[in-house]
Scaffold this motif. Structure first.
Motif, PDB file in Angstrom:
ATOM      1  N   ALA D 289       0.831  -1.198   0.000  1.00  0.00           N
ATOM      2  CA  ALA D 289       0.000   0.000   0.000  1.00  0.00           C
ATOM      3  C   ALA D 289       0.869   1.251   0.000  1.00  0.00           C
ATOM      4  CB  ALA D 289      -0.921  -0.008   1.216  1.00  0.00           C
ATOM      5  N   ILE D 290       1.921   1.228   0.837  1.00  0.00           N
ATOM      6  CA  ILE D 290       2.796   2.404   0.850  1.00  0.00           C
ATOM      7  C   ILE D 290       3.470   2.557  -0.508  1.00  0.00           C
ATOM      8  CG2 ILE D 290       4.756   3.492   1.984  1.00  0.00           C
ATOM      9  CD1 ILE D 290       4.076   1.861   4.454  1.00  0.00           C
ATOM     10  N   ALA D 291       3.882   1.425  -1.089  1.00  0.00           N
ATOM     11  CA  ALA D 291       4.551   1.491  -2.385  1.00  0.00           C
ATOM     12  C   ALA D 291       3.646   2.105  -3.436  1.00  0.00           C
ATOM     13  CB  ALA D 291       4.983   0.093  -2.825  1.00  0.00           C
ATOM     14  N   VAL D 292       2.371   1.714  -3.418  1.00  0.00           N
ATOM     15  CA  VAL D 292       1.429   2.253  -4.405  1.00  0.00           C
ATOM     16  C   VAL D 292       1.394   3.774  -4.293  1.00  0.00           C
ATOM     17  CG1 VAL D 292      -1.012   2.466  -4.928  1.00  0.00           C
ATOM     18  CG2 VAL D 292      -0.017   0.220  -4.604  1.00  0.00           C
ATOM     19  N   LEU D 382       2.104   5.429 -26.438  1.00  0.00           N
ATOM     20  CA  LEU D 382       2.429   5.832 -25.067  1.00  0.00           C
ATOM     21  C   LEU D 382       1.157   6.212 -24.328  1.00  0.00           C
ATOM     22  CD1 LEU D 382       4.801   6.356 -23.108  1.00  0.00           C
ATOM     23  CD2 LEU D 382       4.640   8.741 -23.746  1.00  0.00           C
ATOM     24  N   GLY D 383       0.270   6.921 -25.008  1.00  0.00           N
ATOM     25  CA  GLY D 383      -0.981   7.337 -24.364  1.00  0.00           C
ATOM     26  C   GLY D 383      -1.823   6.145 -23.947  1.00  0.00           C
ATOM     27  N   VAL D 384      -1.974   5.203 -24.855  1.00  0.00           N
ATOM     28  CA  VAL D 384      -2.768   4.010 -24.530  1.00  0.00           C
ATOM     29  C   VAL D 384      -2.149   3.275 -23.346  1.00  0.00           C
ATOM     30  CG1 VAL D 384      -3.441   1.741 -25.374  1.00  0.00           C
ATOM     31  CG2 VAL D 384      -3.707   3.725 -26.831  1.00  0.00           C
ATOM     32  N   ALA D 385      -0.828   3.129 -23.395  1.00  0.00           N
ATOM     33  CA  ALA D 385      -0.171   2.402 -22.311  1.00  0.00           C
ATOM     34  C   ALA D 385      -0.308   3.159 -20.988  1.00  0.00           C
ATOM     35  CB  ALA D 385       1.298   2.175 -22.658  1.00  0.00           C
ATOM     36  N   LEU D 386      -0.304   4.484 -21.053  1.00  0.00           N
ATOM     37  CA  LEU D 386      -0.464   5.252 -19.815  1.00  0.00           C
ATOM     38  C   LEU D 386      -1.855   5.036 -19.225  1.00  0.00           C
ATOM     39  CD1 LEU D 386       1.334   8.589 -20.655  1.00  0.00           C
ATOM     40  CD2 LEU D 386       1.838   7.089 -18.745  1.00  0.00           C
ATOM     41  N   LEU D 387      -2.848   5.049 -20.094  1.00  0.00           N
ATOM     42  CA  LEU D 387      -4.199   4.781 -19.590  1.00  0.00           C
ATOM     43  C   LEU D 387      -4.262   3.366 -19.009  1.00  0.00           C
ATOM     44  CD1 LEU D 387      -6.500   6.407 -22.282  1.00  0.00           C
ATOM     45  CD2 LEU D 387      -5.822   7.289 -20.064  1.00  0.00           C
ATOM     46  N   ALA D 388      -3.560   2.455 -19.676  1.00  0.00           N
ATOM     47  CA  ALA D 388      -3.591   1.073 -19.188  1.00  0.00           C
ATOM     48  C   ALA D 388      -2.908   0.966 -17.837  1.00  0.00           C
ATOM     49  CB  ALA D 388      -2.912   0.145 -20.202  1.00  0.00           C
ATOM     50  N   VAL D 389      -1.803   1.655 -17.670  1.00  0.00           N
ATOM     51  CA  VAL D 389      -1.085   1.522 -16.401  1.00  0.00           C
ATOM     52  C   VAL D 389      -1.880   2.177 -15.280  1.00  0.00           C
ATOM     53  CG1 VAL D 389       0.380   3.571 -16.316  1.00  0.00           C
ATOM     54  CG2 VAL D 389       1.247   1.426 -15.495  1.00  0.00           C
ATOM     55  N   ALA D 390      -2.710   3.139 -15.625  1.00  0.00           N
ATOM     56  CA  ALA D 390      -3.560   3.744 -14.600  1.00  0.00           C
ATOM     57  C   ALA D 390      -4.737   2.838 -14.253  1.00  0.00           C
ATOM     58  CB  ALA D 390      -4.072   5.098 -15.073  1.00  0.00           C
ATOM     59  N   GLY D 391      -4.969   1.841 -15.079  1.00  0.00           N
ATOM     60  CA  GLY D 391      -6.058   0.916 -14.776  1.00  0.00           C
ATOM     61  C   GLY D 391      -7.409   1.396 -15.251  1.00  0.00           C
ATOM     62  N   GLY D 397      -4.547  -2.983 -17.367  1.00  0.00           N
ATOM     63  CA  GLY D 397      -4.249  -2.626 -15.987  1.00  0.00           C
ATOM     64  C   GLY D 397      -5.462  -2.722 -15.079  1.00  0.00           C
ATOM     65  N   PHE D 398      -6.629  -2.721 -15.686  1.00  0.00           N
ATOM     66  CA  PHE D 398      -7.851  -2.724 -14.876  1.00  0.00           C
ATOM     67  C   PHE D 398      -8.075  -4.068 -14.192  1.00  0.00           C
ATOM     68  CE2 PHE D 398     -12.507  -3.469 -14.751  1.00  0.00           C
ATOM     69  CZ  PHE D 398     -12.813  -2.543 -13.782  1.00  0.00           C
ATOM     70  N   VAL D 399      -7.718  -5.125 -14.887  1.00  0.00           N
ATOM     71  CA  VAL D 399      -8.022  -6.474 -14.386  1.00  0.00           C
ATOM     72  C   VAL D 399      -7.492  -6.671 -12.976  1.00  0.00           C
ATOM     73  CG1 VAL D 399      -7.717  -8.923 -14.824  1.00  0.00           C
ATOM     74  CG2 VAL D 399      -7.914  -7.339 -16.731  1.00  0.00           C
ATOM     75  N   GLY D 400      -6.182  -6.437 -12.830  1.00  0.00           N
ATOM     76  CA  GLY D 400      -5.579  -6.651 -11.532  1.00  0.00           C
ATOM     77  C   GLY D 400      -6.172  -5.747 -10.476  1.00  0.00           C
ATOM     78  N   LYS D 401      -6.370  -4.480 -10.833  1.00  0.00           N
ATOM     79  CA  LYS D 401      -6.849  -3.537  -9.819  1.00  0.00           C
ATOM     80  C   LYS D 401      -8.261  -3.880  -9.357  1.00  0.00           C
ATOM     81  CE  LYS D 401      -3.584  -0.258 -11.185  1.00  0.00           C
ATOM     82  NZ  LYS D 401      -3.152   0.939 -11.824  1.00  0.00           N
ATOM     83  N   TRP D 402      -9.081  -4.264 -10.299  1.00  0.00           N
ATOM     84  CA  TRP D 402     -10.446  -4.649  -9.927  1.00  0.00           C
ATOM     85  C   TRP D 402     -10.425  -5.845  -8.981  1.00  0.00           C
ATOM     86  CZ3 TRP D 402     -15.404  -3.118 -10.118  1.00  0.00           C
ATOM     87  CH2 TRP D 402     -16.396  -4.090  -9.939  1.00  0.00           C
ATOM     88  N   ILE D 421      -7.756   2.485  -5.364  1.00  0.00           N
ATOM     89  CA  ILE D 421      -8.390   3.436  -6.273  1.00  0.00           C
ATOM     90  C   ILE D 421      -7.634   4.756  -6.311  1.00  0.00           C
ATOM     91  CG2 ILE D 421     -10.450   4.822  -6.581  1.00  0.00           C
ATOM     92  CD1 ILE D 421     -12.042   2.391  -5.779  1.00  0.00           C
ATOM     93  N   VAL D 422      -7.227   5.228  -5.141  1.00  0.00           N
ATOM     94  CA  VAL D 422      -6.498   6.498  -5.116  1.00  0.00           C
ATOM     95  C   VAL D 422      -5.189   6.363  -5.888  1.00  0.00           C
ATOM     96  CG1 VAL D 422      -5.266   8.087  -3.615  1.00  0.00           C
ATOM     97  CG2 VAL D 422      -7.546   7.317  -3.004  1.00  0.00           C
ATOM     98  N   GLY D 423      -4.531   5.213  -5.722  1.00  0.00           N
ATOM     99  CA  GLY D 423      -3.300   4.988  -6.473  1.00  0.00           C
ATOM    100  C   GLY D 423      -3.554   5.091  -7.971  1.00  0.00           C
TER     101      GLY D 423
END
Lengths: 497, 240, 82, 494
Positions: D289-292, D382-391, D397-402, D421-423
């Motif tokens: 959590a701290i790392a996030v 880069l834009g697509v990947a950025l959205l993906a890394v944000a989940g 990126g959404f799968v894991g976060k969900w 979510i805040v991360g």
């Protein structure tokens, strides 16, 4: 129970605009192809959405399942009466806005980007309307944020960027909050499917329910610009006028209001909400927003800013009506989606036409404009009168049913609020109309009407405002669709009491 | 203050480590798990199945050949790493008196040292080869022999009085690159021949003669490859 | 306590002395020399504990090659710790 | 014994031997090393795919290297975590394709073969690490990929890279030592190095103290490799200063080895009767959590594009550890899938950023203004990947976060869901900032205006990865189903 029909049309409707966006991005350097793609897609979509009307009125529901991307999270489309109502409004207005935008934006920069994202916005809006579950709704709701962003900052100057930042900050935070609410719903209900009567019936933990209510309504409330989450909307005024029309009348704010209504009726369900009593507070907040928004609108001198504040006020009609939880009020909420859309888009078109023609953006510059652009200002007058609640115009219908609903819910205070709001509306629209027709400028006003590509959409919208106010009950008018939506939400047989 | 903190940290760490070691089974007792489980199997079957009198070698080259493959790869990679990192800066000009450039300003080597080194070199080399070749019977093996050989070559380079070259520069550069990779490559060959002759990757032949030959081959590969790597490291450091 | 145990103790004491020395001296060349001595003593320990293979490796790598490589590096960077 | 099982040793043998051959083979024709490396990594990929096909048909299987039955020989073992080798080989392949035009610009021509050799050896080490069922073998292959990774960082120009590599090397060496120490402790108590065998025999050990210490040492050792907060300090320097394809490889693949190491550790110790893994798991949750949050906040204030991306790795590792720490089936499977998805996304991010930086010669975010106009495809990726890394749903990126957020709720940790979510929101904030800079701001730098779109070899890799980082999100369900059997041993303890 409605009859469920599997059909390609629910997914085809959003897809067409997405395809159009693709076409624009690929071939859009040429203005002709841009126009062809945009108009063809708008027209085709219009036809597809309307073609579902008879079936929906007959009580069937069209369904298309795309697939499950995570356990329990599927992308699926389902056309019910409420969704179709919203989609109809969107599809109709897209045709008009496209025509208007083609004329208005001529000569601006980055048109490929503009029309591409414009089409994408409509695509996502229809997808929101047709979302079968909260996840699909959320997915396209977020996508809508992403797609409108390039439109908001279209001018790319410092002011536009500031507005864009604000817009994103508000809507993305709202999206994150919705995501939290969605997780809570999925965790406690095990499903995200929107269903008449709600899906949270089995949850007894009051705190969890409150948390879900706060996150979902709060999250969707951002785009619905309920106070205190409204600040992005006046800032987003810097966008080109067709975008403002799109943002304020059709896509963005309505998506928020639509989401709130979906949450109230299809996630919580009327009966659960009645026993919980959360909705009352939403009603108070919406009532406050109606009045405060109007007062703020009064103080604006820039025409588009006044329109924006008025939008904040008008949107809360929908939220207020939905929160009353009576069938008549619900009817008001749904109809107001259309009423406000057509009325407000008329005004934005007019504001854009004035700016386009004369370069005037402030209300105190509008003396005598009624002589220069008589048809345009006539449309504006109709819209203004509608907002005031003059009978035979669209706004009256909303106020009438809302008052009925408030009385049925024993909240007589809201009837007085309706009256007060009507007065305030009069207080900020009438001066403009007065200036336009009765203020002498000293200089003789030459007749300088808006070009027809701009005027035609204005006229059609204004005409529709009248139609909504007079002939709403006619067959095949959206009114019957709204009625069947209410019947579904409240589980009623027969007419609305 | 930092010193004090470091001391405390080290003391704490030491305490933990000692606590762990104290609680381990007593070393040297015959019934501790180390001796009763896998090692017992090695001791029982090492000569016959493992094919080497020196059980360490049996484990290294036969039972756990894939580990040794990894180890020679690490050694080879270390050389590649040093080559990649040092030569990028290129031959750097240095200033300051305390830096001695080994290439130009060398400490003069006493003729006695030089003579002794040259005299000893053949014996050291013979010993290195012996350690490599007899590694499967006696203590020693490719690693040890290779290090001895490498040390001998470096010694020659340092003290033989020649200032310009290390010995492996006498070799054509193409061949040098092959020899450096000898360790991983002989194991790669072993992997494939094992598959062909006995059906398993990294397995030695069953026939005692061929098994001994293969083992010697591996030891030589490890040893000569290792020596080449060490000389390469020395060279890279000296020139880089 | 047998002679063998005494030998072990002596070696351990030597090891600790070497390590402390390495940590304390500021002259890198001395440190490397001490390090080589450390390795060699360790090699004795391995031999005494019955691990001739390890002992050989330790002698050749720890006391031999490593020291040479360290010295080569010191020749490049100067022998004083800064 | 079907032919596929030999592949288990071949996925290690082929890339390493290939890598060892490169400096010798291509001394005279350095640039030709590219094709050879590409071919051997393609071969590795093909072998690993055949392994996965067998896994799907027959379930997990083992291979006794040298024909020695465990615990005497080294057993290679292929399970559903090992299946990650296919993805890692794929990413390595794409990184190699990307390197074709990139590496000659940053590495002197004579050293190009060394680069390809190191990449191949790194791949071999990773594969060995993932498929081994033996503790010491695990350590050996950890060293193989670590040493090559240190060297790859050092290949970049400039003193910064050297310092970063040294920092990486020092921390890496300490962590290796810890792991080795733990393996020694386990061996002393069980007399075996085979993981499954050791797991069964640990319970019978005389004392619990060394076992607990081994667990601690393994955890800390792998935490360094995985760059989990607060042991991430080496990562931003190393990943920011390495050449772009190396950064991609390190951030996407190599840090994941640490994560998988922890998974293997948890698997080994989960059978232990008296040793409770609960405290360790709550520690992982906290650190995650701290790392996030820390990674996200630190990334927000970076001005250097690659450094920002490096901090995003810290964040995502945090996510994975939250999921592993929660340990419920939902969260652990989400974490497992995020290992793969983040690998793809991060490779896309670093390669796209590398292309932008390479073509423009600028690396500060503010300098890159308006580059989207000149290099639309790279910037879009880069834009697509950025959205993906944000989940952002429905990206990968959404799968894991969900799943992780849902797992937090299931185990009664609503605040943790808030952190997840805040991360994501913070990551989105800087993602939007970069997208804004690239697309919606006028060029500030003359070099931006003269930049040209990246060459096809770079674009191919970037676009493929960016598309995958979008499409993998749609394949969330099959991927979760795939890892579901593998995470069972982890969830038993949670």
């Amino acid at each position: 129970m409605p009859i469920e029909l599997h059909d390609l049309r629910p997914v085809l409707a959003p897809l067409i605009s997405a395809l159009c966006a693709g076409g624009v991005f690929v071939m859009g350097t040429s203005g002709r192809w841009r126009a062809i793609w945009s108009l063809a897609a708008a027209g085709l979509k219009f036809v597809i959405v309307w073609s579902m009307l008879p079936g929906t009125l007959a009580g069937s529901v069209y369904i298309f399942r795309v697939g499950e991307i995570l356990p329990g999270l599927s992308i699926a489309f389902r056309v019910d009466a409420f969704g179709l109502f919203y989609a109809l409004v969107t599809a109709t207005l897209w045709v008009l806005t496209t025509v208007y935008a083609l004329a208005y934006m001529k000569g601006s920069h980055a048109l490929k980007r503009f029309f591409g994202f414009f089409a994408l916005c409509i695509s996502t809006t229809v997808a929101i309307a047709f979302a079968e579950n909260l996840f699909t709704l959320f997915l396209f709701y977020e996508l809508l944020t992403v797609c409108t962003y390039p439109l908001v900052i279209h001018d790319q100057d410092a002011e536009a960027r500031r507005a864009g930042r604000k817009y994103l900050a508000y809507t993305l935070c709202g999206g994150a909050v919705i995501l939290a609410g969605m997780l809570l719903v999925f965790h406690s209900a095990g499903t995200l499917s929107l269903a008449e009567g709600g899906i949270l019936g089995d949850v007894d933990d009051h705190r969890v329910l409150l948390l879900i209510f706060l996150t979902l309504v709060g999250g969707f409330g951002v785009k619905a610009a309920i106070m205190p989450l409204h600040a992005w909307l006046p800032a987003a005024m810097v966008a080109p006028t067709p975008v403002s029309a799109l943002l304020h009348a059709v896509a963005v704010v309505k998506a928020g209001a639509f989401g709130v209504v979906r949450v109230l009726y299809d996630v919580f369900g009327v009966n659960l909400l009645k026993s919980l009593g959360f909705a009352t507070w939403l009603g108070y907040l919406a009532g406050f927003t109606i009045i405060a928004g109007s007062i703020m609108a009064l103080r604006q001198n820039r025409l588009k800013a006044r329109l924006a504040w008025s939008t904040i006020s008008q949107l809360s009609y929908i939220l207020l009506a939905a929160s009353l939880l009576t069938p008549a009020a619900a009817l008001a909420a749904i109809i107001h989606l259309a009423n406000q859309a057509f009325t407000k888009i008329t005004m934005f078109f007019v504001a854009g036409a004035i700016e386009h023609n004369t370069g005037k953006t402030h209300i105190d510059q509008l003396d005598g404009i009624g002589y220069r652009m008589p048809w345009t200002m006539a449309a504006f007058t109709i819209a203004g009168l509608s907002f005031m609640g003059v009978p035979l115009l669209a706004g009256f219908i909303t106020k009438w049913y809302l008052s009925l609903g408030a009385l049925a819910a024993d909240s007589g205070g809201f009837v007085a609020l309706m009256a007060l709001s009507g007065l305030l509306n009069a207080a900020y629209w009438l001066p403009i109309i007065y200036r336009a027709y009765f203020r002498e400028t000293g200089i003789p006003q030459l007749r300088e009407e808006t070009p027809w590509m701009l005027l035609a959409p204005i006229g059609i919208c204004a005409g529709y405002v009248i139609l909504l106010g007079t002939g709403a009950q006619a067959p095949l008018m959206p009114f019957s669709l709204a009625e069947s939506a209410v019947r579904l939400a409240f589980g009623l047989e027969g007419g609305i009491p | 203050m930092r010193k004090f903190l470091a001391l405390v940290l080290i003391a704490a760490l030491g305490a933990v480590l000692i606590a762990a070691v104290v609680n381990l089974p007593e070393p040297g007792t015959t019934d501790s798990p180390v001796h009763t489980h896998v090692s017992a199997g090695y001791i029982k079957g090492g000569h016959e199945a493992g094919g080497a009198d020196n059980l360490v070698t049996a484990v290294l080259l036969n039972y756990r050949a894939i580990d040794t493959f990894g180890e020679v790869t690490v050694i080879f990679t270390a050389l590649i790493a040093v080559l990649a990192a040092t030569s990028l800066a290129g031959p750097t000009e240095r200033s300051g008196t305390q830096n001695i450039d080994l290439k130009t300003t060398r400490v003069p080597v006493s003729p006695v040292v030089s003579f002794v080194v040259r005299l000893m070199a053949p014996f050291i080399a013979t010993f290195a080869l012996f350690v490599m070749l007899k590694g499967h019977e006696l203590p020693g093996g490719g690693f040890q022999g290779g290090v001895v050989l490498g040390a001998m070559l470096i010694l020659l380079a340092l003290f033989s009085g020649r200032t310009d070259k290390t010995d492996d520069e006498e070799l054509p550069p193409g061949l040098r690159n092959w020899i450096r990779a000898a360790g991983p490559l002989v194991f790669g060959a072993l992997g494939l021949t094992g598959l062909v002759f006995s059906g398993w990757l990294f397995s030695l032949p069953d026939h005692p003669f061929w098994r001994e030959m293969v083992m010697i081959g591996l030891e030589l590969g490890i040893g000569i490859g290792g020596a080449a790597v060490l000389v390469g490291l020395f060279r890279a450091l000296r020139e880089g | 306590m047998s002679v063998s145990d005494l030998f072990d103790l002596l070696i351990l004491a030597l090891l600790i002395t070497c390590v402390l020395g390495i940590a304390r001296v500021r002259d890198l060349a001395t440190a490397v020399t001490l390090f080589a001595i450390y390795s060699f003593v360790l090699c004795l320990l391995w031999a005494h504990r019955g691990a001739p293979d390890v002992a050989m490796t330790e002698a050749a790598v720890g006391a031999g090659i490593t020291a040479v490589l360290f010295f080569t590096a010191i020749a490049k960077i100067g022998r004083r710790e800064k | 014994m079907s032919a596929a099982a030999h592949g288990l040793a071949l996925v290690v043998l082929v890339p390493i031997v290939g890598g060892a051959l490169i400096p010798a083979l291509f001394r005279r024709f350095p640039t030709a090393a590219w094709g050879f490396a590409l071919a051997s990594s393609a071969l590795t990929l093909a072998i690993s795919i055949s392994l996965i096909r067998r896994l799907l048909a027959e379930g997990p299987f083992s291979y006794a290297a040298g024909g020695w039955p465990p615990p005497y020989g080294v057993a290679l073992h292929f399970d559903r975590f090992g299946a990650a080798i296919a993805v890692f080989s794929m990413i390595t392949l794409l990184v190699l394709i990307f390197s074709r035009r990139y590496i000659p610009a940053v590495v002197p021509i004579a050293r190009i073969p060394l680069y390809y050799a190191l990449v191949m050896i790194n791949l071999g080490g990773m594969n060995g690490f993932l498929v081994t069922g033996d503790l010491f073998n695990l350590f050996v292959f950890m060293e193989v990929f670590s040493v090559s990774a240190y060297a790859l960082v050092a290949m970049a120009r400039g003193p910064q890279a050297g310092l970063a590599a040294i920092k990486y090397l020092l921390l890496g060496a300490v962590s290796s030592l810890l792991v080795l120490f733990a393996i020694g402790l386990i061996f002393a108590q069980t007399g075996t190095l085979n993981m499954a065998d050791a797991a069964g025999r640990l319970d019978a050990a005389a004392s619990i103290v060394p076992t607990a210490l081994a667990l601690g040492a393994l955890t800390i050792g792998f935490m360094v490799k995985a760059a989990l907060f607060p042991l991430h300090v080496w990562l931003p320097d190393a990943h920011a200063s390495a050449p772009a394809p190396v950064s991609a490889l390190l951030s996407a693949v190599v840090v994941k080895a640490g994560v998988i190491g922890i998974i293997r550790t948890l698997q080994t110790f989960s059978d232990h009767g008296s040793l409770q893994l609960m405290p360790l798991q709550s520690l992982l949750i906290w650190l995650g959590a701290i790392a996030v949050l820390w990674g996200a906040v630190a990334a927000l204030v970076q001005s250097d594009l690659k450094r920002l991306l490096a901090y995003s790795t810290v964040t995502n590792i945090g996510y994975i550890f939250i999921g592993l720490g929660i340990g419920s089936a939902t969260a652990a499977s989400g974490a497992a899938v995020h290992i793969i998805n983040h690998a793809v996304i991060k490779a896309a991010l670093f390669l796209a950023a590398g292309a932008l930086i390479h073509q423009s010669g600028l690396r500060h975010i503010d300098d890159l203004r308006g580059l989207g106009e000149r290099m639309p495809l790279s910037a879009l990726a880069l834009g697509v990947a950025l959205l993906a890394v944000a989940g952002v749903p429905p990206t990968a990126g959404f799968v894991g976060k969900w799943q992780i957020g849902l797992g937090a709720l299931e185990t009664g940790r609503p605040l943790l869901m808030g952190v997840v979510i805040v991360g994501g929101l913070l990551v989105l904030t800087y993602g939007v900032r970069i997208i804004n800079t690239l697309f919606f701001r006028p060029p500030l730098h003359v070099r931006v205006v003269t930049s040209r779109e990246a060459p096809p070899s770079m674009l191919a890799a970037i676009l493929l990865l960016a598309a995958s980082s979008f499409l993998l999100g749609l394949a969330g369900k099959p991927m979760l189903d795939f890892v579901a059997p593998a995470i069972l041993p982890l969830t038993d303890t949670g």
